[in-house]
Design a protein around this motif. Structure first.
Motif, mmCIF file in Angstrom:
data_model
loop_
_atom_site.group_PDB
_atom_site.id
_atom_site.type_symbol
_atom_site.label_atom_id
_atom_site.label_comp_id
_atom_site.label_asym_id
_atom_site.label_seq_id
_atom_site.Cartn_x
_atom_site.Cartn_y
_atom_site.Cartn_z
ATOM 1 N N TYR A 211 -3.968 0.930 -5.586
ATOM 2 C CA TYR A 211 -3.218 2.315 -5.573
ATOM 3 C C TYR A 211 -3.414 3.181 -4.856
ATOM 4 C CZ TYR A 211 -0.165 5.510 -7.536
ATOM 5 O OH TYR A 211 0.837 6.781 -7.902
ATOM 6 N N LYS B 37 -0.734 5.130 -1.697
ATOM 7 C CA LYS B 37 -0.618 6.419 -1.587
ATOM 8 C C LYS B 37 -0.638 7.292 -0.706
ATOM 9 C CE LYS B 37 -2.013 7.899 -5.460
ATOM 10 N NZ LYS B 37 -3.085 9.567 -6.084
ATOM 11 N N CYS C 9 1.083 6.116 3.180
ATOM 12 C CA CYS C 9 2.543 6.329 3.199
ATOM 13 C C CYS C 9 2.156 7.720 3.446
ATOM 14 C CB CYS C 9 2.940 6.460 1.625
ATOM 15 S SG CYS C 9 3.596 4.864 1.198
ATOM 16 N N PRO D 220 5.535 9.916 1.760
ATOM 17 C CA PRO D 220 5.664 9.150 -0.024
ATOM 18 C C PRO D 220 7.175 9.223 -0.486
ATOM 19 C CG PRO D 220 4.262 11.163 -0.866
ATOM 20 C CD PRO D 220 4.106 10.798 0.607
ATOM 21 N N ASN D 221 7.633 7.944 -0.752
ATOM 22 C CA ASN D 221 8.637 8.402 -1.426
ATOM 23 C C ASN D 221 8.737 8.133 -3.334
ATOM 24 O OD1 ASN D 221 11.409 7.203 -3.491
ATOM 25 N ND2 ASN D 221 12.272 6.433 -1.554
ATOM 26 N N GLU E 156 9.705 7.545 -6.314
ATOM 27 C CA GLU E 156 10.499 6.243 -6.500
ATOM 28 C C GLU E 156 9.283 4.838 -5.917
ATOM 29 O OE1 GLU E 156 12.571 6.013 -8.918
ATOM 30 O OE2 GLU E 156 13.340 8.033 -9.211
ATOM 31 N N LYS E 157 9.635 4.887 -5.084
ATOM 32 C CA LYS E 157 8.465 3.376 -4.424
ATOM 33 C C LYS E 157 7.319 3.835 -4.822
ATOM 34 C CE LYS E 157 7.125 1.577 -0.188
ATOM 35 N NZ LYS E 157 6.894 1.717 1.108
ATOM 36 N N LEU E 158 6.467 5.316 -5.204
ATOM 37 C CA LEU E 158 5.291 4.994 -5.257
ATOM 38 C C LEU E 158 5.238 4.492 -6.895
ATOM 39 C CD1 LEU E 158 4.319 8.162 -3.364
ATOM 40 C CD2 LEU E 158 3.267 5.872 -3.326
ATOM 41 N N LYS E 159 6.070 5.026 -7.759
ATOM 42 C CA LYS E 159 6.635 5.244 -9.376
ATOM 43 C C LYS E 159 6.314 2.960 -9.294
ATOM 44 C CE LYS E 159 9.396 6.020 -13.338
ATOM 45 N NZ LYS E 159 11.133 6.756 -13.707
ATOM 46 N N TRP E 160 7.110 2.891 -8.490
ATOM 47 C CA TRP E 160 7.553 1.235 -8.766
ATOM 48 C C TRP E 160 6.024 0.965 -8.528
ATOM 49 C CZ3 TRP E 160 7.266 -2.591 -4.697
ATOM 50 C CH2 TRP E 160 7.273 -3.649 -5.002
ATOM 51 N N ILE E 161 5.442 1.243 -7.703
ATOM 52 C CA ILE E 161 4.403 0.576 -7.115
ATOM 53 C C ILE E 161 2.993 0.741 -8.190
ATOM 54 C CG2 ILE E 161 2.332 0.959 -5.470
ATOM 55 C CD1 ILE E 161 3.721 1.339 -3.551
#
Length: 380
Positions: free
Chosen positions: A61, A65, A68, A71-72, A74-79
């Motif tokens: 993880y 990060k 990126c 960093p988006n 929403e994308k980081l939250k999904w990851i």
């Protein structure tokens, strides 16, 4: 230019299958111990699996990060959620399959294509992702596979069982541990343009050096554990402390976060218990000499204790087998180590070719590729 050939894609697919099978085997072995009432062994197997998985998810993880630029959230939250459920490695394998397939089977032209569709970019992406996966495999090998192997050997000797499958599993585990170190070195050198190539003969000598020295040392630890579990735990903690202090002295810069850097140093300390790695890419003749001299003295010391202070153990068939394997693998491992660094280390093996390139003016024409965190990986 970096290349990701078709054979690497085949190895990638094989790696995914092995990863899934390995997870299944761990749970099968743990369930077997639990169903037989051997709760302590089952819990240990699951604990090693859980610990290594947590560490792997944290590093995976963190790397997502760091990779990126913008960093988006929403994308980081999904990851984050995927890693929270311990599936981060599968994301990496998915990206590796995506870029690996494009690099191995789709030859894009060098014409008017975007930067992300350029062959150089695709090949580099595939190699970088595979290097990440290889690094995570190294963590898994020494946080999970090696401790589990120690447990299996201890159970075999302590309970005097004669199970062919158990012997086969132990032998395969030794080979797997050694192969992961070789695979890591191959991936690392591919990702670093300034590192020398890793010729086939060098790979074989390096494999035997790692296999034999690791075998001797793991068997020695198993013998110490058989004498005294507390003594073995104390020795492992002492060796980890020495390795951790060495990483502190080296001022490693692998992670951007201080917390993750200390976790990295902690993990490297565990790796150094079982095998030697150069964590800064500098000359290590003195360090490696001290490292293996210490292991040799400890191995001879534990065998001396068995022969003269605990002679009743030497009558057991398992001790005879383990004792002979320990000595033979130690001697052969040291021989392969000396031969590797004297004749087959890529720096030595490729020196003549490099000198020729410099004379012809070819070395300066190599593509400059940004290597990012791979420059700070442990290397040898």
């Amino acid at each position: 230019m970096m290349k990701f050939p078709k054979q690497d894609f085949i190895f990638l697919v094989s790696g995914i299958i092995i990863h899934v099978v390995d997870i299944g085997v761990d749970f099968w072995v743990a369930s077997k111990y639990l169903s037989e009432g051997q709760y302590w062994w089952g819990i240990l197997i699951l604990s090693f699996r859980g610990l290594s998985s947590v560490v792997i998810q944290l590093f995976s993880y963190e790397w997502f990060k760091n990779d990126c630029e913008n960093p988006n959230p929403e994308k980081l939250k999904w990851i984050f959620l995927v890693h929270f459920f311990h599936c981060g490695v599968f994301i990496r394998y998915w990206f590796a399959l995506k870029y690996g397939y494009q690099a191995a089977f789709k030859e894009n032209s060098n014409g008017d294509v975007s930067e992300t569709e350029h062959p150089n970019f695709i090949h580099k992406q595939a190699i970088d992702i595979m290097t990440d996966i290889s690094m995570l495999k190294i963590f898994k090998t020494f946080l999970e596979s090696t401790p589990q192997l120690l447990v299996q050997i201890y159970i075999l000797m302590e309970h005097d069982t004669n199970n062919f499958c158990q012997y086969a599993a132990i032998i395969l585990s030794f080979c797997g541990i050694s192969y992961s170190t070789v695979d890591y070195q191959i991936s690392l050198r591919k990702s670093l343009p300034e590192k020398d190539e890793f010729p086939v003969l060098s790979k074989l000598v390096y494999l035997f050096y790692k296999l034999l020295t690791a075998t001797s040392w793991i068997l020695s630890i198993s013998l110490i554990t058989l004498l005294s579990v507390r003594g073995s735990v104390f020795l492992l903690i002492l060796l980890w402390s020495c390795g951790f202090c060495w990483t502190l002295k080296q001022h490693t810069t692998f992670c951007k976060s201080k917390v993750m850097e200390y976790l990295y140093r902690t993990v490297v300390g565990i790796i150094l218990i079982f095998t030697f790695f150069n964590i800064k890419g500098t000359k290590t003749k003195v360090c490696i000499s001290i490292y293996y001299a210490t292991h040799t003295l400890l191995t001879l010391g534990v065998l001396f204790i068995y022969l003269f202070w605990k002679p009743f153990f030497t009558k057991e068939i398992h001790f005879t087998i383990v004792g002979i394997l320990t000595i033979v693998s130690l001697v052969l491992g040291i021989i392969f180590l000396l031969v590797y660094y004297r004749h087959f280390h890529p720096t030595v093996y490729c020196r003549q070719q490099i000198c020729s390139d410099e004379v012809d003016g070819e070395l300066g024409e190599k593509d400059r590729v940004e290597v990012g965190r791979f420059q700070n990986f442990i290397m040898q």
